[in-house]
Scaffold this motif. Structure first.
Motif, PDB file in Angstrom:
ATOM      1  N   SER A 262       0.838  -1.212   0.000  1.00 58.05           N
ATOM      2  CA  SER A 262       0.000   0.000   0.000  1.00 58.05           C
ATOM      3  C   SER A 262       0.867   1.254   0.000  1.00 58.05           C
ATOM      4  O   SER A 262       0.580   2.242  -0.690  1.00 58.05           O
ATOM      5  CB  SER A 262      -0.927  -0.013   1.217  1.00 58.05           C
ATOM      6  OG  SER A 262      -1.827  -1.086   1.147  1.00 58.05           O
ATOM      7  N   LEU A 263       1.940   1.203   0.796  1.00 59.65           N
ATOM      8  CA  LEU A 263       2.849   2.352   0.846  1.00 59.65           C
ATOM      9  C   LEU A 263       3.531   2.553  -0.504  1.00 59.65           C
ATOM     10  O   LEU A 263       3.615   3.689  -1.021  1.00 59.65           O
ATOM     11  CB  LEU A 263       3.891   2.140   1.940  1.00 59.65           C
ATOM     12  CG  LEU A 263       4.937   3.247   2.093  1.00 59.65           C
ATOM     13  CD1 LEU A 263       4.261   4.569   2.430  1.00 59.65           C
ATOM     14  CD2 LEU A 263       5.959   2.868   3.151  1.00 59.65           C
ATOM     15  N   ASP A 264       3.996   1.442  -1.111  1.00 63.43           N
ATOM     16  CA  ASP A 264       4.664   1.554  -2.414  1.00 63.43           C
ATOM     17  C   ASP A 264       3.701   2.072  -3.484  1.00 63.43           C
ATOM     18  O   ASP A 264       4.067   2.914  -4.323  1.00 63.43           O
ATOM     19  CB  ASP A 264       5.213   0.191  -2.838  1.00 63.43           C
ATOM     20  CG  ASP A 264       6.377  -0.246  -1.959  1.00 63.43           C
ATOM     21  OD1 ASP A 264       6.957   0.624  -1.268  1.00 63.43           O
ATOM     22  OD2 ASP A 264       6.712  -1.453  -1.960  1.00 63.43           O
ATOM     23  N   GLN A 265       2.474   1.565  -3.446  1.00 63.27           N
ATOM     24  CA  GLN A 265       1.488   2.017  -4.431  1.00 63.27           C
ATOM     25  C   GLN A 265       1.175   3.500  -4.255  1.00 63.27           C
ATOM     26  O   GLN A 265       1.011   4.238  -5.238  1.00 63.27           O
ATOM     27  CB  GLN A 265       0.215   1.187  -4.308  1.00 63.27           C
ATOM     28  CG  GLN A 265       0.376  -0.242  -4.800  1.00 63.27           C
ATOM     29  CD  GLN A 265      -0.894  -1.060  -4.630  1.00 63.27           C
ATOM     30  OE1 GLN A 265      -1.878  -0.586  -4.028  1.00 63.27           O
ATOM     31  NE2 GLN A 265      -0.879  -2.291  -5.130  1.00 63.27           N
ATOM     32  N   ALA A 266       1.096   3.926  -3.027  1.00 60.19           N
ATOM     33  CA  ALA A 266       0.840   5.342  -2.765  1.00 60.19           C
ATOM     34  C   ALA A 266       1.986   6.202  -3.302  1.00 60.19           C
ATOM     35  O   ALA A 266       1.767   7.275  -3.888  1.00 60.19           O
ATOM     36  CB  ALA A 266       0.646   5.579  -1.279  1.00 60.19           C
ATOM     37  N   GLU A 267       3.204   5.712  -3.095  1.00 58.96           N
ATOM     38  CA  GLU A 267       4.357   6.441  -3.633  1.00 58.96           C
ATOM     39  C   GLU A 267       4.330   6.462  -5.166  1.00 58.96           C
ATOM     40  O   GLU A 267       4.624   7.491  -5.788  1.00 58.96           O
ATOM     41  CB  GLU A 267       5.647   5.807  -3.129  1.00 58.96           C
ATOM     42  CG  GLU A 267       5.889   6.017  -1.632  1.00 58.96           C
ATOM     43  CD  GLU A 267       7.130   5.292  -1.149  1.00 58.96           C
ATOM     44  OE1 GLU A 267       7.626   4.417  -1.901  1.00 58.96           O
ATOM     45  OE2 GLU A 267       7.614   5.600  -0.040  1.00 58.96           O
ATOM     46  N   ASP A 268       3.971   5.322  -5.787  1.00 53.60           N
ATOM     47  CA  ASP A 268       3.886   5.250  -7.238  1.00 53.60           C
ATOM     48  C   ASP A 268       2.823   6.208  -7.783  1.00 53.60           C
ATOM     49  O   ASP A 268       3.019   6.857  -8.822  1.00 53.60           O
ATOM     50  CB  ASP A 268       3.570   3.824  -7.698  1.00 53.60           C
ATOM     51  CG  ASP A 268       4.743   2.878  -7.476  1.00 53.60           C
ATOM     52  OD1 ASP A 268       5.866   3.385  -7.287  1.00 53.60           O
ATOM     53  OD2 ASP A 268       4.539   1.655  -7.486  1.00 53.60           O
TER      54      ASP A 268
END
Length: 508
Positions: A262-268
Motif C-alpha cells: 500500500s505504501l509503495d502504491q501510494a508512492e507510485d
C-alpha cells in the motif's frame, strides 16, 4: 721709247713660246682627271641603278581604312510575354483547350483552359478539414485548463494518500503488528484458561453432587450444562489455536506485505501524478500547437490552391502572335516539340515556358558578339541589316545595347534597333539576317604591306627598314589594325617615307 716697246714685245713672245709645252701638259692632266671623275660618276650611277633595281620598296601614303564584320543575327520581338506555369501547390494541369501556334490574340484573350474538377474537389475537402480542425482546437483550448486542474487534484489526492499510507505503515510497524501478535497469544491463552476452568468446575460439581442429597434431575441439568461448557471450551481452544497459528503464520506476514505494498502504491501514484502534471500538460499543449500548426499549413495550402485555381484559365497579357515554346538566341527550336505536348487531354509542363506571345510589329535584331569585337562596337553606331530572304532589301539599324557580361563562352549579346520606318509585312521574329558593322575606320591611315614589318623578339617591338640615301635604316614602329595584306602604322613613319619590302637583315 720705241726700242723699249719692241724689246718688251720680243720678250713676251719668247716667254710665250717657252710656256706652251707646260700648259699643254697641264691641260692634258686636267682632262684626264675630268675623264676619271666622269667615269667614277658613271660607275656609281650604274651601281645605284643596279641597287634600286634589286630592292623592292614601298612609299608610305595616307588613305582611308575601313574594317567591317558580318554578324549572324536573328529578328526578335522587343515586346513579348512568356507563358509558363508556376503553381503554388496544385500539380495536375490537364489541358482542356489551348490556342494554336501562330494564332493572333488580343490582350485578355484565353490562351489555356485546364480541367479544374479535381482542384475544386480538393479545395472543398480542405474547407471541411479546416472547419473540423478549428473545432478540435477550440475543444482542446477549453479542455486544457480543466485537464491541468484535474491533474493537480489527482496529485494532491495521491500525496494525501501517501501521507496516510506512511502513517498507517509506521503505526502498523510500531504498534499494531505487535498488538495483533499479542492479541493472538492472549486469545489462545484465554481459550486454554477457559477450558481448564470449565474442566475444573465440572470436576468440582461432580464431587459435590456425589456428596450432597440433591435430586438426580437437578444434578443432571447442572452437570450437562457444565459438560457442554467444557466441550465448548475445548472447541474454542482448538479454534483459538487455529486462529493463533493463522495470525502468526498467515495474517501477520500478509499484513506486512499489504502495508508495504500500500505504501509503495501510494508512492507510485504520487510519482505518476507528478509525471502527469509535467508531461501530460506539456503533451496536451504540444498537441494543441500541432493542431494549430496543421491548421496554419492547411490555411496556407488553401490560399495556394485558390491561387492555383486562377491558373486554370490563362489569358494573354498583350496583343500579338502565339509562338509555341521559347527562343534561345533568337531561335525557336522547340516549336515542333511543343506542338506534340500542347494538346487537349495532356498535362502541361510546369516551371517551363509553354508558349510566348510576341508583338511582331516591334522588332530588334539580336546577335552573339565575339569577345574580340566587344570594344569595337559602341551604342548608337549605325549598322546595315540584310534579311536572309532572297530579294529583300537591306535595312538600316543602330547598336541598341551590348551585354555587360558574357552570355556564353567568349560571347556577348548585342541588340540592334531597326531605324527603317517601313518594315516588310513578312518580317517576323525568328527570321535570320546578316548585320554588317564597321568595327574600325580611319580616313588618314598610314598603311604598309605586312611583309615590310618585322618582329624584334628580344625587345618585343616591331620595326621596318626605311630607305635613306639608298641605305636601309632600322626604324621602330607601332602598328594598329590589319586589313588584307596591309597593316596600319600608328607611330614611327610619315607620309612619303620609303620602306623596304626585302629582308634587309640578311643583306646587312
Amino acid at each position: 721709247m720705241n726700242r723699249s716697246i719692241v724689246c718688251a714685245m720680243l720678250l713676251l713672245g719668247f716667254l710665250s713660246l717657252s710656256m706652251q709645252p707646260s700648259l699643254a701638259a697641264e691641260d692634258n692632266s686636267k682632262e684626264a682627271e675630268e675623264s676619271q671623275k666622269v667615269t667614277g660618276k658613271e660607275s656609281e650611277a650604274h651601281k645605284k641603278d643596279e641597287s634600286e633595281q634589286s630592292r623592292e620598296t614601298f612609299t608610305v601614303s595616307s588613305g582611308p581604312l575601313k574594317i567591317e564584320e558580318s554578324l549572324d543575327g536573328r529578328f526578335v520581338a522587343t515586346e513579348r510575354a512568356e507563358i509558363s506555369l508556376w503553381p503554388e501547390s496544385w500539380s495536375d494541369f490537364k489541358i482542356k483547350d489551348v490556342v494554336e501556334h501562330g494564332a493572333e490574340v488580343q490582350k485578355g484573350e484565353t490562351l489555356f483552359q485546364f480541367e479544374d474538377k479535381d482542384l475544386n474537389k480538393a479545395i472543398a475537402d480542405l474547407d471541411l478539414e479546416l472547419h473540423l480542425g478549428e473545432l478540435k482546437i477550440n475543444r482542446m483550448e477549453q479542455a486544457l485548463p480543466r485537464q491541468e486542474r484535474s491533474l493537480k487534484r489527482t496529485l494532491a489526492n495521491a500525496e494525501e494518500a501517501l501521507k496516510r499510507a506512511k502513517e498507517d505503515y509506521e503505526r502498523y510497524q510500531e504498534t499494531e503488528r505487535e498488538q495483533a501478535i499479542d492479541s493472538a497469544n492472549m486469545n489462545l491463552k484465554m481459550a486454554k484458561f477457559n477450558l481448564d476452568y470449565y474442566k475444573d468446575e465440572l470436576e468440582q460439581l461432580e464431587k459435590m453432587y456425589e456428596a450432597d442429597d440433591l435430586t438426580e434431575e437437578t444434578e443432571e441439568i447442572v452437570l450437562r450444562r457444565q459438560k457442554f461448557m467444557v466441550e465448548y471450551g475445548e472447541f474454542n481452544y482448538e479454534l483459538s489455536k487455529h486462529y493463533h497459528d493463522r495470525t502468526l503464520n498467515v495474517s501477520i506476514p500478509r499484513s506486512d506485505r499489504d502495508m508495504k505494498e500500500s505504501l509503495d502504491q501510494a508512492e507510485d501514484r504520487v510519482e505518476s501524478a507528478e509525471l502527469a502534471n509535467q508531461i501530460d500538460v506539456s503533451t496536451a499543449r504540444y498537441e494543441l500547437e500541432k493542431l494549430k500548426s496543421a491548421r496554419k499549413a492547411s490555411l496556407d495550402k488553401h490560399v495556394k490552391l485558390l491561387a492555383d485555381r486562377d491558373l486554370m484559365a490563362i489569358t494573354s497579357p498583350l496583343a500579338g502572335v502565339v509562338y509555341y515554346g521559347d527562343a534561345s538566341d533568337g531561335k525557336w527550336s522547340k516549336i515542333a516539340t511543343q506542338k506534340q505536348k500542347l494538346l487537349p487531354g495532356k498535362s502541361a509542363d510546369k516551371q517551363t515556358v509553354l508558349l510566348t506571345v510576341l508583338d511582331t510589329t516591334k522588332l530588334q535584331v539580336m546577335t552573339l558578339l565575339d569577345e574580340k569585337l566587344r570594344i569595337s562596337l559602341k551604342k548608337g553606331e549605325k549598322v546595315e541589316i540584310q534579311p536572309a530572304a532572297q530579294g529583300s532589301k537591306a535595312l538600316a539599324g543602330k547598336v541598341a545595347s551590348i551585354s555587360a557580361m558574357p552570355v556564353a563562352d567568349g560571347k556577348f549579346e548585342a541588340l540592334f534597333d531597326l531605324t527603317t520606318n517601313d518594315l516588310p509585312e513578312w518580317l517576323v521574329p525568328g527570321m535570320s539576317c546578316k548585320v554588317e558593322v564597321v568595327t574600325y575606320q580611319n580616313e588618314d591611315a598610314l598603311l604598309v604591306p605586312k611583309k615590310a614589318i618585322h618582329d624584334d623578339e628580344s625587345k618585343d617591338k616591331k620595326y621596318v627598314w626605311t630607305v635613306e640615301d639608298d641605305k636601309p635604316v632600322k626604324t621602330w614602329v607601332e602598328t594598329g589594325r590589319e586589313k588584307g595584306d596591309k597593316v596600319e602604322i600608328t607611330s614611327g613613319l610619315s607620309t612619303g617615307d620609303v620602306v623596304s619590302l626585302d629582308d634587309e637583315k640578311q643583306e646587312e
